[in-house]
Structures are given as structure tokens and as C-alpha cells.
Motif scaffolding. Structure first.
Motif, PDB file in Angstrom:
ATOM      1  N   VAL A 162       0.834  -1.193   0.000  1.00  0.00           N
ATOM      2  CA  VAL A 162       0.000   0.000   0.000  1.00  0.00           C
ATOM      3  C   VAL A 162       0.872   1.247   0.000  1.00  0.00           C
ATOM      4  O   VAL A 162       1.970   1.282   0.558  1.00  0.00           O
ATOM      5  N   GLU A 163       0.331   2.236  -0.690  1.00  0.00           N
ATOM      6  CA  GLU A 163       1.035   3.503  -0.846  1.00  0.00           C
ATOM      7  C   GLU A 163       1.072   4.214   0.499  1.00  0.00           C
ATOM      8  O   GLU A 163       0.061   4.308   1.179  1.00  0.00           O
ATOM      9  N   LEU A 164       2.233   4.695   0.926  1.00  0.00           N
ATOM     10  CA  LEU A 164       2.347   5.380   2.208  1.00  0.00           C
ATOM     11  C   LEU A 164       1.867   6.814   2.054  1.00  0.00           C
ATOM     12  O   LEU A 164       1.776   7.295   0.939  1.00  0.00           O
ATOM     13  N   PRO A 165       1.502   7.592   3.055  1.00  0.00           N
ATOM     14  CA  PRO A 165       1.537   7.175   4.447  1.00  0.00           C
ATOM     15  C   PRO A 165       0.273   6.419   4.861  1.00  0.00           C
ATOM     16  O   PRO A 165      -0.761   6.535   4.231  1.00  0.00           O
ATOM     17  N   LEU A 166       0.409   5.675   5.939  1.00  0.00           N
ATOM     18  CA  LEU A 166      -0.732   4.981   6.548  1.00  0.00           C
ATOM     19  C   LEU A 166      -1.351   5.921   7.594  1.00  0.00           C
ATOM     20  O   LEU A 166      -0.625   6.726   8.165  1.00  0.00           O
ATOM     21  N   PRO A 167      -2.572   5.815   7.922  1.00  0.00           N
ATOM     22  CA  PRO A 167      -3.598   5.006   7.251  1.00  0.00           C
ATOM     23  C   PRO A 167      -3.931   5.527   5.852  1.00  0.00           C
ATOM     24  O   PRO A 167      -3.907   6.731   5.626  1.00  0.00           O
TER      25      PRO A 167
ATOM     26  N   PRO B 237      -9.764   5.402   1.583  1.00  0.00           N
ATOM     27  CA  PRO B 237     -10.486   4.404   0.794  1.00  0.00           C
ATOM     28  C   PRO B 237     -10.173   4.541  -0.694  1.00  0.00           C
ATOM     29  O   PRO B 237     -10.037   5.646  -1.207  1.00  0.00           O
ATOM     30  N   ASP B 238     -10.017   3.419  -1.373  1.00  0.00           N
ATOM     31  CA  ASP B 238      -9.867   3.404  -2.820  1.00  0.00           C
ATOM     32  C   ASP B 238     -10.400   2.074  -3.343  1.00  0.00           C
ATOM     33  O   ASP B 238     -11.041   1.323  -2.599  1.00  0.00           O
ATOM     34  N   GLY B 239     -10.157   1.762  -4.608  1.00  0.00           N
ATOM     35  CA  GLY B 239     -10.685   0.537  -5.196  1.00  0.00           C
ATOM     36  C   GLY B 239     -10.144  -0.713  -4.531  1.00  0.00           C
ATOM     37  O   GLY B 239     -10.825  -1.744  -4.447  1.00  0.00           O
ATOM     38  N   GLU B 240      -8.934  -0.666  -4.000  1.00  0.00           N
ATOM     39  CA  GLU B 240      -8.340  -1.852  -3.380  1.00  0.00           C
ATOM     40  C   GLU B 240      -8.861  -2.030  -1.944  1.00  0.00           C
ATOM     41  O   GLU B 240      -9.280  -3.102  -1.544  1.00  0.00           O
ATOM     42  N   HIS B 241      -8.825  -0.952  -1.178  1.00  0.00           N
ATOM     43  CA  HIS B 241      -9.331  -0.970   0.199  1.00  0.00           C
ATOM     44  C   HIS B 241     -10.563  -0.086   0.253  1.00  0.00           C
ATOM     45  O   HIS B 241     -10.448   1.133   0.290  1.00  0.00           O
ATOM     46  N   TRP B 242     -11.756  -0.712   0.262  1.00  0.00           N
ATOM     47  CA  TRP B 242     -12.994   0.063   0.111  1.00  0.00           C
ATOM     48  C   TRP B 242     -13.215   1.036   1.242  1.00  0.00           C
ATOM     49  O   TRP B 242     -13.838   2.059   1.070  1.00  0.00           O
ATOM     50  N   LEU B 243     -12.759   0.676   2.419  1.00  0.00           N
ATOM     51  CA  LEU B 243     -12.877   1.616   3.542  1.00  0.00           C
ATOM     52  C   LEU B 243     -11.510   2.049   4.032  1.00  0.00           C
ATOM     53  O   LEU B 243     -11.338   2.438   5.173  1.00  0.00           O
TER      54      LEU B 243
ATOM     55  N   THR C 273      -7.296   1.755   4.917  1.00  0.00           N
ATOM     56  CA  THR C 273      -6.584   0.881   5.841  1.00  0.00           C
ATOM     57  C   THR C 273      -6.393   1.618   7.148  1.00  0.00           C
ATOM     58  O   THR C 273      -6.588   2.827   7.230  1.00  0.00           O
ATOM     59  N   ASP C 274      -6.018   0.859   8.181  1.00  0.00           N
ATOM     60  CA  ASP C 274      -5.692   1.510   9.443  1.00  0.00           C
ATOM     61  C   ASP C 274      -4.196   1.806   9.477  1.00  0.00           C
ATOM     62  O   ASP C 274      -3.491   1.630   8.480  1.00  0.00           O
ATOM     63  N   SER C 275      -3.681   2.215  10.625  1.00  0.00           N
ATOM     64  CA  SER C 275      -2.315   2.716  10.664  1.00  0.00           C
ATOM     65  C   SER C 275      -1.281   1.606  10.564  1.00  0.00           C
ATOM     66  O   SER C 275      -0.099   1.877  10.436  1.00  0.00           O
TER      67      SER C 275
ATOM     68  N   ALA D 127      -6.161   8.438  17.365  1.00  0.00           N
ATOM     69  CA  ALA D 127      -4.776   8.850  17.164  1.00  0.00           C
ATOM     70  C   ALA D 127      -4.576   9.448  15.777  1.00  0.00           C
ATOM     71  O   ALA D 127      -3.614  10.156  15.541  1.00  0.00           O
ATOM     72  N   ASN D 128      -5.491   9.120  14.829  1.00  0.00           N
ATOM     73  CA  ASN D 128      -5.340   9.611  13.461  1.00  0.00           C
ATOM     74  C   ASN D 128      -6.578  10.383  13.046  1.00  0.00           C
ATOM     75  O   ASN D 128      -7.369   9.945  12.221  1.00  0.00           O
ATOM     76  N   LEU D 129      -6.719  11.558  13.644  1.00  0.00           N
ATOM     77  CA  LEU D 129      -7.931  12.318  13.351  1.00  0.00           C
ATOM     78  C   LEU D 129      -7.970  12.771  11.898  1.00  0.00           C
ATOM     79  O   LEU D 129      -9.029  13.105  11.372  1.00  0.00           O
ATOM     80  N   GLN D 130      -6.815  12.766  11.213  1.00  0.00           N
ATOM     81  CA  GLN D 130      -6.811  13.167   9.805  1.00  0.00           C
ATOM     82  C   GLN D 130      -7.396  12.083   8.916  1.00  0.00           C
ATOM     83  O   GLN D 130      -7.601  12.292   7.725  1.00  0.00           O
ATOM     84  N   ALA D 131      -7.666  10.903   9.477  1.00  0.00           N
ATOM     85  CA  ALA D 131      -8.228   9.792   8.701  1.00  0.00           C
ATOM     86  C   ALA D 131      -9.649   9.507   9.171  1.00  0.00           C
ATOM     87  O   ALA D 131      -9.888   8.572   9.931  1.00  0.00           O
ATOM     88  N   PRO D 132     -10.616  10.328   8.758  1.00  0.00           N
ATOM     89  CA  PRO D 132     -11.975  10.207   9.312  1.00  0.00           C
ATOM     90  C   PRO D 132     -12.637   8.875   8.968  1.00  0.00           C
ATOM     91  O   PRO D 132     -13.581   8.472   9.635  1.00  0.00           O
ATOM     92  N   TRP D 133     -12.180   8.179   7.891  1.00  0.00           N
ATOM     93  CA  TRP D 133     -12.847   6.927   7.534  1.00  0.00           C
ATOM     94  C   TRP D 133     -12.739   5.879   8.634  1.00  0.00           C
ATOM     95  O   TRP D 133     -13.596   5.010   8.738  1.00  0.00           O
TER      96      TRP D 133
END
Lengths: 343, 529
Positions: free
Chosen positions: A105-110, A113-119, A121-123, A298-304
Motif C-alpha cells: 500500500v502507498e504510504l503514508p498509513l492510514p 479508501p480506494d478501489g483496493e481498500h474500500w474503507l 486501511t488503518d495505521s 490517534a489519526n484524526l486526519q483519517a476520518p474513515w
């Protein structure tokens, strides 16, 4: 089927909200029960050189598939993928399990959502949807088994106290009060620092501290009902204590007890999630919704992350409450549909 | 007398889509006592409550009719007008004196409240007025009772307080909804006397609602008979009682329990007897304090033979129910209780359990004595599941059907639940439950007192029939002398735990030996026959 159960089912079916909640819940529950067939990092089955493999259930070594390493095959490895590409392979819908780390997976984590990971990924690179599916199953199974256990203990204790009254009740009630007074959170922290918690360990410890919810209402119902004339009538007939409790008093106490069970069910799920959120619950290798919430915080920038866990929990708890209410109302003989008096 | 206080014309009441009262008309003149008579469900209470618009609106509605009270139309009157009329021009007393007083306020405060609301009196004025009212309703020690709470008063005293509250604003009309049904007969008589006196002295009109024809005959000048929401007949009391025209009135009048018990067979053997039976309850037992005993039944002896009914008569608190429960060993007692000659007082639980099939009980409350969660079949079959475990399900069914048919119920009702039946039918189910074990002794604890009059007489007939067919021995507990007379061979009169008189029923009814029995008989308003 006895007519009383037929009527209960009819009553339940007449409650459209509960009926639809149950249908939706059952669909979700059955789907998640087969989580391994839906979200997994290994194929469900494959036919390779005329031989049938079921990687979902059996660990095959790479050599068995025609590779070189004697270790278990990693089906996400490009080399293994190449090995099985000629055969007939049935992959699950989502090619990740709850603990599969996608190194590509393309960094950074998390990752969003995209076609590979519908919701997304987590960190740590786990697929969120896969985690939700496994986490839903774990939460529901935990909640249901804890509710059954806690209700059983709570109803038994309450019934004995209420039916026999007197000294039994006095002593029992004081014990329950002392037990309720224990600081649950601290006890759990201490217990979990001694023992590495597992699913069953959590089930037992949380049950120990939540069965008291039903004792009070059941005790009250038994205290009330033991002086009813029909209980007296049964005693005049020579019916034994156990039979009177089970046949005459318990059914009358069940509505009161059932009023509480939906809340018991939901609170047990919420407690497990909360403990996981605080890192006091299940260890890392369990697919836990609470841990996903910790990551969301811990990752408020990742609302998904937060939104998907919230939606899952809210749906699950709402459906369970609606179903629980429907069951409770169905057990109440005074709420009937189309019943008539014959005067 | 042409001063018309209340005129109800073509009144209908609907609850949802069900018509409860259908085109009822009645009127009251000043100073008159008028009774609405009918069985439960006839719409008599609903009609009376709609006069004060006390029905649960908007579920209840009046599709037609008018209620003119003192020249004003009540249907559609404003809230403020209604409030002025309720407790002002019209007073009301209810059936249940236990629940119609607020348990948290003193009697004086509750009477004073109406006075302050309607007359704007000060606290002091309302207190002295309340005292006057309590004197008016002949409450003993009115000064002390002003500061008493409702639980410190007896049922009759509470009803007097209720009447005092209703009288507070000297109403022109008093609506009395079954004012004495919940009271003992001797107290009932004194309350009725009081109402009659108030009617005479204050010129207050009374609208009585009652199912008890004896009371109505004694009190009312005119009677309206209601059935299924309609007035089927009305007229002056004497005329209606002596020459009823409608078949339903006829049916009501003839539905009082009547007849006499079947004569006893010769040389019947004694089933149950008791010697020096005493029942006491522990009260006020603290952790270390001495336990005190309340003696509910003083040492007494009795015996019942096959085919015989021994009636235990007494008012509430006389210990008659305790006696019944103790005889079946459902509550602890001392003294000897013999079944077929052998003492059962010290039997082991297992031996007692075997005996229970021969000694059964039927309870007063047909709503409380059947488990609401079990079907009729399960209820009736319960005894079989304890005492005749060897029976197959089909045999159990057969026995249940037999018992149900014996008490006049249909076998096809087996899978129904108690709430689907009327009071009388439920009492039949209770009887079937007792009868299925083929006992030879049954304790009947007020089996008819919660039932309508016409149903009562059916149950009495049934009890008599069962007794004759199976030579059952009954211990019949009752306060209702009309029923006792129709069933009992021998009667035992109890008062405060003591047997004051016992003897042959015929003799006791004709020539009572004690003043108390005489008072009971006088108060019971037995019909002449």
C-alpha cells in the motif's frame, strides 16, 4: 409448537420494526459468521494440477503447491501467486483478512479508501472493512454469550432470593451489594495484568461483574408473585418449590427480566469495546472495534476510521435494541393482537 | 317535586369504536334517590361518570345526547365550568375507599383542600369546617381523626371521610358509585343509613350505582335497570320489584342465590376435623426483641362429613380465611387437624404432598388464582402432573376434558388463556382444577364474592351439584349470607378470631342465639322466601 409460542411469534411478527431489525441483523450476522469466506488473504478453494486445495481451512506448505520453501504458503507472495495462477482459484470478495498487512500500500498509513481498500486501511496497513466484518462477529458473539451467562446467573440468584425470602434474601442481598460495590475497572486492570486476556477470559470476568443487573428486578417479581393466589393454589395442590418457581413464577418474572436483556446485551458489547479502546481488553491479534477506535482517535486526519467504526457500532446496537424490544413485547401476554374475550 | 336537577337525554358513550352506552336517558329531581342497576359491563358507571365528564377523553366520546345539570349543558362545557361543578354542585364517592384517599395527606388536609379550592376559605376556617363535616358523617372521635392518615382508619371510616369530602360544598347532587361494595355488611348498613339521613336532612339528591338489589330496594325511590349499555326498564322501586316487566329485570331479580343444600345421607363418615386449632402470626419481631404473636384464630374445633357444607361466616379480619388456609396446612397452626381420623399436623412433607390431592382449595379472586401464562389445559392438569405422573398425555387430556365438562365448560377451550374468560368462567376453571384430582374435601374461600349476582347463583348451583354427585365435603368461607343459606348445612359465625355461634344452618338463620349473628342477618338484607 405450543400455542403460547405460536402467539409469541405472531406478536413478534406483528411488530414491523422489530421484524425488519431482526431480518437485517440476521443477514449481517450470517454474513459475518462466514467472514473467512468474504474477507481472507487466502483462496477459499483452488484446483491445481487436478488436485483440490482448500486453503481457507488447511495450511499448505509451499512445496505442496510446487514451490521451494517448506514453510506455510503466503498466497499474497508474488511467487506463490505465480504458482497458482494456472489453476482454478476462487478468491474471497475481499482479499484481506483482519490481520493481513498490505505491504504494497502507498504510504503514508492510514491509507484512504480506494478501489483496493474500500474503507481504507488503518495505521498498520490492515484493511478496515475486513476488520469491521471480523469485529462485528466478535462483538455480537461476545455480547450474546455474555448476556445468556449473566441472565442465567442473575435470574437464578434473584429467583432464589425472592422466592424463599427471609434470611436467604437478607444474606443474598448483602452479598450482591458488596459485590456491586467492587470497583470493576480496577479489578479488571489487575486481573488482566496477571493473565493474558483471551475471549473466554474476558467473557468470564465481565460476566462476573454484570449479572447483578437482573437480580433486583427478578427478585422483586418473585417477592410479589410468591403470594399470588395461583401460587398458593399450586402449593395447595402439592406442587414442589422448583416446579412452582419454574412454571408459575418465572414466566411472570420474564417480562421484567426481558425488559433488561436488550440493555444488558448492548452494554456488554459497549463495555468490551470500551475496554479494548483503553487497551485493557483483548490482545492485539483480535479484530476488535475498540482498538480501531483507538487508532481513529490517534489519526484524526483519517476520518474513515472513526466514521466506519461508529456506523458499525451504531447499526449493531440499534438493531439489537429493536429486536430486544420486540422479543420483550412478544413475551408479554397482555399485549396481544386480535385477542377476544368470550363472555 | 318538579325541581329537576339532572336530566340525561339519549346519551351515548363510545370508547374507540365500541359503544358502551347506547341512548340512555334518565333524570333526577331534587331530594330524590335514584339507582342505576346492572351487572358489570352494563355501562352504569360510565353513564354516571359522564355526568361529571370524568371519562378518559379523547378515547371516550359522546356521539349523541345531552346532560343538563342544574340548567347547564355538561357536554362541551369548559374546563373551568366543569371544575366548579365537580366537588361543588355535585359530589362523588367511589367504590374503593382504600385507594380514593391520598395516603400521604391527613384526613383534615384532604377535606380542607376542596373547601379552599371552591370556597376560598383560610386554613383555620377550612379546618373547623372539616371538623363539622366529620361530625356530620358520624365519624367517632372527629377531632383526633382530623390529623389521622388514611391508613389509620378502617374501611368504613374511610368511606365516611369520602362522604365528608363530597359533602364539603353542600352539593345538590351526590353520585355514589357502588359506595358499599368493598365494605363489610354491618358497616355497609350504617353507611347506607347515613346516606339516607343526609338525603332526608339536607335534601340532597343521590344517584346510586349498584349491582346489589337488596341495597337498591332499601334506598332508592326510582330505579333504572341497565343491560348492555341500554336502560331496559325503569320505574318506582316497589313497582319494579314486585311487577317487573322486562325479562332482564326478571332475570336479575330471580338470580339471587336461592334454594337449599341437598339433604345429607345417613351414616356419612367424617372427612376432616380439627381440635383446638389455633393460628397465630408473628408480628413486630426485631433482631433481638421478643416476637409478639397476633392470634388470628383462637383455639376452636369443627368437623365436616362427606356431602356436607360447613360455612364459616364473618366480616373481614374475623380470621375465617386463616382458618381455611390452616386447615389445608398452607400456614402454620397448632392443635390437631385430622383427615379421615388421622392427625396430619406433624406429617412429613412427602406424606403431606400425597394427602394434598384429597384436600383442595378454590380461591376468591378469579383473576388472581389462575396463572396468566398457562393455558386452561395446563392449569387444570397441574395437579395430575404432581399426583398422577403415570398418566400419558392423552389420558391427561381426557381427564382435563372430563373435569371441564363437569363444571360446564367446553372441552375446546383447553388451549385458551385465563384472560380470555369472564369471572364466572374463570371460577369454573378453578373448580375444574380442584375437581380433576377427585378430592373429597374442598375449602372454598369466598368463591362467589367477586362475581355478578346472576353468575353467583350459577356457581352456587354448580357447587351443589358437584357436592351431591361426589359426596364432597365443603368448608365454605363467606361473608355473604344469601350464598351461605343456599349452600350450608351447618354454619359457624366468627368474630375477631373467636367462634361466636355455630349450629345447624336452618336453626341459625331462623333463631340466631347471639346479638352479633342477629346483626349480621339484619344487615344482610336477605330476601324473603
Amino acid at each position: 409448537m405450543s400455542p403460547i409460542n405460536a402467539r409469541r411469534i405472531a406478536n413478534f411478527r406483528a411488530n414491523r420494526r422489530a421484524l425488519w431489525s431482526l431480518r437485517i441483523f440476521l443477514v449481517l450476522f450470517v454474513i459475518t459468521l462466514c467472514a473467512e469466506m468474504i474477507a481472507n488473504d487466502r483462496p477459499i478453494f483452488m484446483v491445481l494440477k487436478g488436485k483440490l486445495f482448500v486453503p481457507m481451512l488447511i495450511d499448505y506448505s509451499e512445496t505442496e503447491l510446487g514451490g521451494v520453501l517448506p514453510s506455510a504458503a503466503d498466497y499474497r507472495d508474488p511467487f506463490v501467486a505465480d504458482l497458482i495462477s494456472e489453476g482454478l482459484v476462487l478468491w474471497p470478495l475481499i482479499r484481506y483478512s483482519h490481520n493481513t498487512i498490505n505491504w504494497d500500500v502507498e504510504l503514508p498509513l492510514p491509507h484512504p479508501p480506494d478501489g483496493e481498500h474500500w474503507l481504507g486501511t488503518d495505521s498498520s496497513g490492515n484493511d478496515v472493512l475486513a476488520k469491521l466484518i471480523y469485529g462485528f462477529r466478535l462483538s455480537v458473539l461476545f455480547g450474546l454469550s455474555m448476556t445468556v451467562l449473566a441472565s442465567f446467573i442473575g435470574i437464578t440468584v434473584g429467583a432464589l432470593q425472592g422466592y424463599f425470602g427471609g434470611l436467604t434474601d437478607l444474606i443474598g442481598q448483602r452479598m450482591v451489594e458488596i459485590w456491586t460495590g467492587l470497583p470493576v475497572l480496577f479489578v479488571l486492570i489487575i486481573l488482566n495484568s496477571i493473565v493474558e486476556p483471551t475471549f473466554f477470559w474476558m467473557l468470564v470476568t465481565l460476566t462476573l461483574f454484570s449479572w447483578m443487573a437482573l437480580t433486583g428486578v427478578v427478585r422483586a417479581e418473585f417477592l410479589r408473585a410468591r403470594n399470588f393466589e395461583f401460587v398458593r393454589a399450586a402449593r395447595a395442590m402439592g406442587v414442589g418449590n422448583l416446579t412452582i418457581m419454574l412454571r408459575h413464577v418465572l414466566p411472570n418474572a420474564m417480562t421484567a427480566a426481558l425488559t433488561y436483556t436488550p440493555f444488558l446485551l448492548n452494554s456488554s458489547i459497549a463495555t468490551l469495546t470500551a475496554l479494548d479502546f483503553l487497551n485493557l481488553g483483548l490482545p492485539l491479534d483480535y479484530p476488535s472495534l475498540g482498538r480501531l477506535l483507538t487508532q481513529a482517535q490517534a489519526n484524526l486526519q483519517a476520518p474513515w476510521l472513526g466514521l466506519s467504526v461508529f456506523a458499525t457500532l451504531a447499526t449493531m446496537l440499534t438493531l439489537l435494541i429493536f429486536v430486544g424490544e420486540g422479543v420483550r413485547d412478544a413475551f408479554d401476554p397482555r399485549r396481544t393482537i386480535g385477542s377476544t374475550r368470550h363472555d | 317535586m318538579t325541581d329537576r336537577i339532572l336530566e340525561v337525554d339519549n346519551l351515548s358513550v363510545k370508547f374507540g369504536d365500541t359503544t358502551v352506552v347506547d341512548g340512555v336517558s334518565f333524570y333526577l329531581n331534587a331530594g330524590e334517590i335514584v339507582a342505576l342497576v346492572g351487572e358489570s359491563g352494563s355501562g352504569k358507571s360510565v353513564s354516571a361518570l359522564s355526568v361529571l365528564q370524568l371519562l378518559p377523553y379523547p378515547q371516550a366520546s359522546h356521539p349523541s345526547g345531552s346532560i343538563v345539570l342544574g340548567g347547564e349543558e355538561m357536554l362541551g362545557a369548559s374546563k373551568a365550568d366543569l371544575q366548579a361543578i365537580r366537588g361543588g354542585e355535585v359530589g362523588m364517592i367511589f367504590q374503593e375507599p382504600m385507594t380514593s384517599l391520598n395516603p400521604l395527606h391527613t384526613v383534615g388536609k384532604q377535606i380542607g383542600e376542596t373547601l379552599r379550592v371552591h370556597k376560598g376559605l383560610t386554613r383555620r376556617e377550612s379546618r373547623s369546617k372539616a371538623l363539622g363535616l366529620l361530625e356530620r358523617v358520624q365519624l367517632p372521635d372527629p377531632n383526633g381523626k382530623l390529623d389521622a392518615y388514611p391508613h389509620q382508619l378502617s374501611g368504613g371510616q374511610r368511606q365516611r371521610v369520602m362522604i365528608a369530602m363530597a359533602l364539603a360544598n353542600s352539593p345538590k347532587l351526590l353520585i355514589a358509585d357502588e359506595p358499599t361494595t368493598a365494605l363489610d355488611v354491618t358497616i355497609q348498613a350504617s353507611i347506607l343509613e347515613l346516606l339516607k339521613e343526609l338525603n332526608r336532612d339536607m335534601g340532597m339528591a343521590i344517584l346510586m350505582i349498584s349491582h346489589d338489589l337488596g341495597i337498591v330496594r332499601r334506598m332508592a325511590g326510582r330505579v333504572y335497570v341497565m343491560n348492555n349499555g341500554k336502560v331496559v326498564e325503569n320505574g318506582p322501586t316497589e313497582q319494579l320489584f314486585t311487577k317487573p316487566e322486562h325479562t332482564y329485570t326478571n332475570h336479575l331479580l330471580n338470580s339471587r342465590p336461592s334454594g337449599r343444600p341437598a339433604p345429607l345421607l345417613k351414616d356419612n363418615n367424617e372427612i376432616v376435623s380439627a381440635e383446638d386449632l389455633q393460628v397465630g402470626y408473628n408480628i413486630g419481631k426485631g433482631w433481638f426483641g421478643k416476637s409478639e404473636q397476633f392470634i388470628a384464630v383462637q383455639p376452636m374445633s369443627f368437623s365436616v362429613s362427606a356431602g356436607e357444607t360447613l360455612a364459616v361466616v364473618g366480616e373481614s379480619g374475623s380470621g375465617k380465611t386463616s382458618l381455611g388456609l390452616a386447615t389445608l396446612k398452607l400456614i402454620p397452626s397448632s392443635g390437631r387437624i385430622c383427615y379421615l381420623g388421622s392427625n396430619i399436623q406433624d406429617l412429613k412433607p412427602a406424606a403431606l404432598k400425597n394427602l394434598r390431592r384429597n384436600m383442595q382449595m378454590v380461591f376468591q379472586d378469579p383473576y388472581g388464582s389462575l396463572s396468566p401464562r398457562l393455558t386452561v389445559r395446563d392449569i387444570v392438569a397441574e395437579g395430575l402432573s404432581v399426583h398422577e405422573r403415570h398418566l400419558s398425555p392423552a389420558e391427561v387430556d381426557a381427564r382435563v376434558v372430563e373435569a371441564l365438562e363437569e363444571v360446564g365448560l367446553e372441552a375446546s377451550w383447553m388451549s385458551r388463556y385465563p384472560h380470555e374468560f369472564s369471572g364466572g368462567q374463570r371460577q369454573r376453571i378453578s373448580l375444574a382444577r380442584a375437581q380433576v384430582l377427585r378430592p373429597d374435601f374442598i375449602v372454598l374461600d369466598e368463591p362467589t364474592s367477586a362475581l355478578d349476582m346472576s353468575v353467583q347463583s350459577q356457581i352456587v348451583d354448580l357447587l351443589r351439584e358437584l357436592q351431591q354427585r361426589h359426596q364432597l365435603a365443603y368448608l365454605f368461607i363467606s361473608h355473604d349470607l344469601a350464598v351461605v343459606r343456599a349452600l350450608a348445612h351447618r354454619v359457624m359465625v366468627m368474630k375477631e378470631g373467636v367462634v361466636v355461634e355455630q349450629g345447624d344452618a336452618e336453626q341459625l338463620f331462623e333463631r340466631p342465639q347471639t346479638a352479633y349473628t342477629q346483626a349480621l342477618l339484619d344487615a344482610a338484607l336477605l330476601p324473603e322466601d
